[in-house]
Structures are given as structure tokens and as C-alpha cells.
Design an enzyme around this catalytic site. Structure first.
Site, PDB file in Angstrom:
ATOM      1  N   ASP A  47       0.825  -1.217   0.006  1.00 15.51           N
ATOM      2  CA  ASP A  47      -0.018  -0.131  -0.044  1.00 15.51           C
ATOM      3  C   ASP A  47       0.716   1.257  -0.240  1.00 15.51           C
ATOM      4  O   ASP A  47       0.931   2.055   0.869  1.00 15.51           O
ATOM      5  CB  ASP A  47      -0.822   0.055   1.115  1.00 15.51           C
ATOM      6  N   ASP A  55     -10.566   1.963  -2.014  1.00 15.58           N
ATOM      7  CA  ASP A  55     -10.733   1.876  -0.710  1.00 15.58           C
ATOM      8  C   ASP A  55     -12.252   2.381  -0.509  1.00 15.58           C
ATOM      9  O   ASP A  55     -12.678   2.312   0.683  1.00 15.58           O
ATOM     10  CB  ASP A  55      -9.985   2.906   0.025  1.00 15.58           C
TER      11      ASP A  55
END
Length: 319
Positions: free
Chosen positions: A46, A111
Site C-alpha cells: 500500500d 478504498d
């Protein structure tokens, strides 16, 4: 950082120049030591920071060098720890591309885990990539990015065709939602091989319906997932045309749902046609009719799903 340029930060962060061998070696040593010391099976890559003013030490543009260095670091870690799965991220470095698939096992699509937003996000993803590498999670309600709330059934049905996971605190679920989530996970496992092998067709119907079908390349055995994204504006819902079906064949149709989930949830009443689809023997229909006239759709509330299996009878598929 480029000399003479403003120092750009995001969340008080800067980006390490991993194109420098000493930086890459440092990161490999630290990450590899953690993977060796602990039973870690999954690594989320990430790198969620934009490469603004990405310049190398000599002042040259460094974006491409940074990307290649990230691939090289992933490859090095994979070679040293072949049992560890790596998930790339759409925002985390912007690396949803075909090259990153050489080094990772799947990618995180967004997300935003609001199921309604996810319908279009995932349809866009499936234009280029297979569903088995598409990170798709059953999220919390209300969703943290939009504040919207959907039923457990809709959240799970939207996540169903991807690399399904759960992104919520299961300790906060009541008994009914906990039991339903368990049923959807079992349902996913029973369909995973069929969802994640073969071809994907996508389409958009009238009256707020979108659909996708998963199956073998010649469409002999399909899973059809239909999502209602908007409230109906029709008294009679328009049928859904399925042009990939063989007009000369007959198909056995059955509505599919996890065990214990009410097939009428979110639907306005019922009809003999849909009762037959829910029966164990299903309903046999002509491919020409399904392709040209279309599969009837139940009248339903917004943010509901309809899942049907279509098996071609003259291909030796047992009824």
C-alpha cells in the site's frame, strides 16, 4: 526531491527513492526479516503516496525508475518468500497494470467499499482484468466513504465475483447478519471455481439494471449476476437480453441464493415464473427467446441482486 522545488508532502510523508540500491537493500532487509520471523502469509503493498516532483539525485525525472525499482523489490521478496502473497493497490502507487501482475497475486480495487459505488468500479476493472485478482470486500454499513447503508445481501452479492474478503468488525454484527455473512462466504466458496475461470460478459439493461455473466467461453454454463442500482421507474420491469447465448440451444435456469437467505427479500411479491426458477428442477427456456426477448426480471427495490445459473441442455449438462 528536486533542488529548487517546493518540498511536497502528503499526510506529512515523503517518498523514499528506492531506485537507489542502498534504499532498496535497506527495505528488502527490513521486510524480509519480518517475513522470516513471523508467520505472515499476506503483504499489502500500500504505497499510498503520489510521486509528485519525482526526481533522482542527479535531477533527472525519476518516475519510471521508481516504478521499475518497486517491481524489482517485489520480485526479490517473492523469490525469498515464495509462500507470501502480495496485494497491490489502485491508490497505493497507482499500480493496477499488467506488469504488476508479474509480481503480485491480486490488486485492491478501491478504498471505497460502498457496494453501490463498487458496482461501477468493479465493472470498469473487469474491462481489463480477470475477476480472480479483483479485491472485492463485504464492507461495513454505513460505508465510511459515502455514509450509505446497504443490506448484507447486496454488499455480499456485489463482492461475490471478485477475490472476496470481509472488511468490517465482525464482533459488531448482530446474530442475523453474522449468520447471513457466513452463508454468503460458503456460497462464494461453492461458486469460486466457476466465477474465476473462463470468460466474463458485462451488460446494462433498462430501468437501472446492470449485469455480468461468468462462465466457459462458449457460454454453456453461466452464472448471471444482475444488480438493481436505481429504484424502478416501470410498472413492469423490462426483461434482460442475453446476447451471448446460443439461439439454437435450450437452457436450464435456476435462481441461486445462499442457504437460509430469503429469495423474496427486497422483491415486490412473487410470480409463478420466479417460483419455478427457485424450484430444484428450475425452468427450461430457449436461447433465442432469452437473447431476443430477454429474461424476465423480478420487480425489486433498489440495491438488490438477482443471481441465476444457466446451463445449456444440449451440451450434456444434467438437468
Amino acid at each position: 526531491q528536486l533542488a529548487g522545488r517546493p518540498l511536497s508532502t502528503a499526510r506529512n510523508q515523503l517518498v523514499l527513492d528506492i531506485a537507489r540500491p542502498e534504499v532498496s537493500d535497506y527495505l528488502f532487509g527490513k521486510i524480509s526479516a519480518l517475513l522470516a520471523a513471523h508467520p505472515i502469509g499476506y503483504l499489502k503493498w500500500d504505497h499510498n503516496r503520489d510521486l509528485t516532483t519525482a526526481g533522482l539525485a542527479d535531477g533527472a525525472a525519476g518516475y519510471r525508475a521508481q516504478v521499475l525499482a518497486a517491481y524489482a523489490l517485489m520480485a526479490r521478496l517473492r523469490a525469498a518468500h515464495p509462500s507470501v502473497e502480495i496485494e497491490s493497490c489502485s491508490g497505493g502507487g497507482g499500480r493496477i497494470d499488467f506488469e504488476v501482475l508479474r509480481h503480485t497475486h491480486r490488486v485492491w480495487t478501491s478504498d471505497c467499499i460502498d457496494a453501490l459505488s463498487r458496482v461501477d468500479i468493479q465493472r470498469g476493472f473487469l474491462q481489463f482484468f480477470p475477476p480472480e485478482i479483483m479485491g472485492a470486500h463485504v464492507g461495513t454499513a454505513p460505508a465510511h466513504t459515502t455514509g450509505r447503508t446497504q443490506s448484507m445481501a447486496f454488499r455480499a452479492a456485489v463482492a461475490l465475483p471478485g477475490h472476496l474478503g470481509v472488511e468490517l468488525d465482525v464482533r459488531q454484527l448482530d446474530a442475523a447478519d453474522s449468520a447471513e455473512l457466513k452463508a454468503w462466504i460458503g456460497f462464494y466458496k461453492s461458486l469460486r471455481e466457476r466465477l474465476h475461470q473462463g470468460q466474463v460478459w458485462r451488460g446494462r439493461g433498462e430501468d437501472g439494471l446492470v449485469w455480468q455473466a461468468h462462465g466457459d467461453a462458449d457460454a454453456q454454463d453461466l452464472l448471471l449476476l444482475v444488480y438493481r442500482t436505481l429504484p424502478t421507474t416501470h410498472r413492469y420491469v423490462p426483461p434482460l437480453r442475453l446476447p451471448m447465448l446460443d439461439a439454437g440451444a435450450r437452457y436450464q435456469l435456476r435462481q441461486l441464493l445462499p442457504e437460509g437467505v430469503d429469495p423474496r427479500a427486497g422483491h415486490h411479491g412473487t410470480a409463478p415464473f420466479f417460483e419455478q426458477l427457485r424450484a430444484p428442477e428450475g425452468l427450461a427456456l430457449d436461447g433465442a427467446w432469452l437473447a431476443q426477448a430477454g429474461l424476465p426480471m423480478p420487480r425489486a427495490l433498489a440495491e438488490t441482486a438477482f443471481i441465476v445459473r444457466l446451463q445449456r441442455l444440449d451440451a450434456g449438462v444434467a438437468a
